[in-house]
Design an enzyme around this catalytic site. Structure first.
Site, PDB file in Angstrom:
ATOM      1  N   ARG A 105       0.838  -1.211   0.000  1.00  0.00           N
ATOM      2  CA  ARG A 105       0.000   0.000   0.000  1.00  0.00           C
ATOM      3  C   ARG A 105       0.870   1.257   0.000  1.00  0.00           C
ATOM      4  O   ARG A 105       0.448   2.319  -0.431  1.00  0.00           O
ATOM      5  CB  ARG A 105      -0.960   0.004   1.198  1.00  0.00           C
ATOM      6  CG  ARG A 105      -1.728   1.315   1.370  1.00  0.00           C
ATOM      7  CD  ARG A 105      -3.084   1.144   2.035  1.00  0.00           C
ATOM      8  NE  ARG A 105      -3.050   0.404   3.274  1.00  0.00           N
ATOM      9  CZ  ARG A 105      -2.663   0.892   4.456  1.00  0.00           C
ATOM     10  NH1 ARG A 105      -2.261   2.134   4.571  1.00  0.00           N
ATOM     11  NH2 ARG A 105      -2.666   0.131   5.519  1.00  0.00           N
ATOM     12  N   LYS A 135      -6.879   5.572 -19.528  1.00  0.00           N
ATOM     13  CA  LYS A 135      -7.119   6.035 -20.892  1.00  0.00           C
ATOM     14  C   LYS A 135      -5.867   5.782 -21.749  1.00  0.00           C
ATOM     15  O   LYS A 135      -5.524   4.643 -21.961  1.00  0.00           O
ATOM     16  CB  LYS A 135      -7.527   7.511 -20.875  1.00  0.00           C
ATOM     17  CG  LYS A 135      -8.632   7.825 -19.838  1.00  0.00           C
ATOM     18  CD  LYS A 135      -9.949   7.121 -20.133  1.00  0.00           C
ATOM     19  CE  LYS A 135     -10.903   7.097 -18.931  1.00  0.00           C
ATOM     20  NZ  LYS A 135     -11.205   8.375 -18.326  1.00  0.00           N
TER      21      LYS A 135
HETATM   22  C1  LIG Z   1     -11.742   8.770 -17.030  1.00  0.00           C
HETATM   23  C2  LIG Z   1     -11.295  10.096 -16.607  1.00  0.00           C
HETATM   24  C3  LIG Z   1     -10.999  10.369 -15.266  1.00  0.00           C
HETATM   25  C4  LIG Z   1     -11.238   9.360 -14.167  1.00  0.00           C
HETATM   26  O1  LIG Z   1     -10.344   8.304 -14.240  1.00  0.00           O
HETATM   27  P1  LIG Z   1     -10.683   6.827 -13.720  1.00  0.00           P
HETATM   28  O2  LIG Z   1      -9.428   6.092 -14.020  1.00  0.00           O
HETATM   29  O3  LIG Z   1     -11.880   6.351 -14.477  1.00  0.00           O
HETATM   30  O4  LIG Z   1     -10.968   6.942 -12.253  1.00  0.00           O
HETATM   31  C5  LIG Z   1     -10.509  11.607 -14.960  1.00  0.00           C
HETATM   32  N1  LIG Z   1     -10.346  12.560 -15.895  1.00  0.00           N
HETATM   33  C6  LIG Z   1     -10.644  12.346 -17.176  1.00  0.00           C
HETATM   34  C7  LIG Z   1     -10.453  13.451 -18.158  1.00  0.00           C
HETATM   35  C8  LIG Z   1     -11.134  11.121 -17.587  1.00  0.00           C
HETATM   36  O5  LIG Z   1     -11.471  10.920 -18.850  1.00  0.00           O
END
Ligand SMILES: *Cc1c(COP(=O)(O)O)cnc(C)c1O
Length: 390
Positions: A59, A208
């Site tokens: 952690r 992403k």
């Molecule tokens: C998806 C997204 C997030 C959140 O991220 P997670 O990994 O889904 O928690 C934050 N900012 C943007 C611009 C995103 O597209």
């Protein structure tokens, strides 16, 4: 504008030789363990006293996660980085570290919807106020900033894809002593390196483009050693949103192809955006690459943008006719995706940023993936033709 390493230099992605790597493996092993044992009592005491830094419990510190943090820090030009179990864990842990009850945050409009909800629910209960500003209006930002503790940016912004002059905005934040934070998930360090533009902290949904294969949910924040040390000391271990070793391993693999994937998303995204703009059924395309020039500091564009249909197109029929473009949230992987604005406006989770920021009901968000531009365009054209109302 871009300093430090050349993000298109693929040598930056070669994992450094490290004799502690098992068998000199070219790919670092996944150190899939929760705890690490000590040879001696003295070593344990020295570690607890902070005289020695070594993994104790995953952690806090895990070698595979550390490896990913080092790679990401290097890519963004940060001194240090911290990896989380999601982008939202990176956002919440970062923001909470720098605010107290009674503080105010200034944020640009059209924020990522779940960041908007964090600000509008939990932070509101903690008596933190958020002022939303138009990030293209430097005067308005200047006016909102006095007394703010934190300035929260996205450029380009979610859905509306409005790009900002990040360097100019960070100058205003600095002048007023606010910690500046940017969500750089859309551009990735390949096309925008906000630390070099004066921003204090850069965070990502690593789910992403950094991961790039839609197989991991993860987040990361990078910046100066001092600021990262504060998040590491005050929020990360106790909120506990740490990245797992396996997710770090997937991200290390994803990062190795980040430059070529981003160039491919850019080319396909721009091509599709231009062709959509030429269609009579399309009122408007929100893509920063269609402007005469990109804002300073942004050197390229990715595959995510939105557009607005004119009246006379049945968006439900359009969505259901598409074969390659799937209906789905998220983005950044191989696959092409759409989200209709009409659906988001009906979302139950509150508060709904789509209403707060005036999302157009005939807008559609597209992620242009890597299936090939011609096949993707054929898919879109067939769906538009099928959805035209008489
Ligand atoms: C998806 C997204 C997030 C959140 O991220 P997670 O990994 O889904 O928690 C934050 N900012 C943007 C611009 C995103 O597209």
């Amino acid at each position: 504008m871009i300093t430090g390493i050349d993000p298109f230099d693929h040598a930056s992605f070669v994992v450094a030789h490290d004799e502690t790597n098992a068998f000199e493996a070219v790919v670092p092993p996944i150190v899939q363990t929760s705890l690490f044992t000590f040879e001696t009592y003295d070593e344990m005491v020295a570690t607890y006293r902070g005289e020695k830094t070594r993994p104790v419990y995953s952690r806090g510190l895990n070698p595979t996660v550390r490896h990913f943090e080092d790679m990401l820090a290097k890519l963004e030009g940060g001194e240090d980085a911290l990896a989380f179990g999601s982008g939202m864990a990176a956002i919440s842990s970062t923001v909470i570290t720098f605010i107290e009850p009674g503080d105010r945050i200034v944020a640009v409009k059209h924020l990522y919807p779940d960041a908007f909800r964090l600000f509008g629910t939990l932070l509101k209960r903690m008596k933190v106020d958020v002022t939303y500003v138009d990030g293209t209006d430097l005067e308005a930002v200047e006016k909102a900033m006095p007394g703010a503790k934190l300035f929260y940016m996205e450029s380009p912004t979610s859905w509306i894809m409005e790009p900002h002059d990040v360097a100019a905005l960070s100058v205003i934040a600095k002048k007023h002593g606010a910690v500046s934070v940017i969500d750089n998930s859309w551009a990735s360090p390949i096309f925008q390196r906000p630390l070099s533009l004066g921003v204090d902290l850069v965070l990502h949904s690593a789910s992403k483009y950094l991961g790039g294969h839609s197989d991991v949910v993860a987040g990361v924040v990078t910046g100066s050693k001092d600021l990262i040390d504060r998040i590491r000391g005050e929020a990360l271990p106790y909120l506990g949103g740490k990245m797992s070793p396996f997710d770090a391993w997937l991200l290390i693999r994803g990062l190795r192809t980040l430059p070529i994937r981003m160039k491919a998303h850019e080319a396909a995204g721009l091509d599709i955006a231009r062709r959509l703009q030429a269609r009579p059924e399309v009122e408007k395309v929100n893509h920063p690459g269609l402007a005469n020039q990109l804002p300073p500091g942004l050197s390229g564009t990715s595959g995510l943008f939105s557009f607005v249909f004119r009246e006379g197109v049945d968006i439900r029929a359009f969505a259901d006719k598409l074969q390659l473009f799937k209906l789905g949230v998220s983005w950044g992987g191989h696959e092409s995706l759409i989200v209709p604005g009409q659906v988001v406006l009906q979302q139950k989770a509150q508060p709904n940023s789509a209403h707060a920021f005036g999302m157009h009901p005939r807008s559609v968000r597209l992620h242009v993936g890597l299936e090939g531009t011609e096949a993707l365009w054929r898919d879109l054209e067939e769906a538009i033709d099928a959805a035209r109302q008489p």
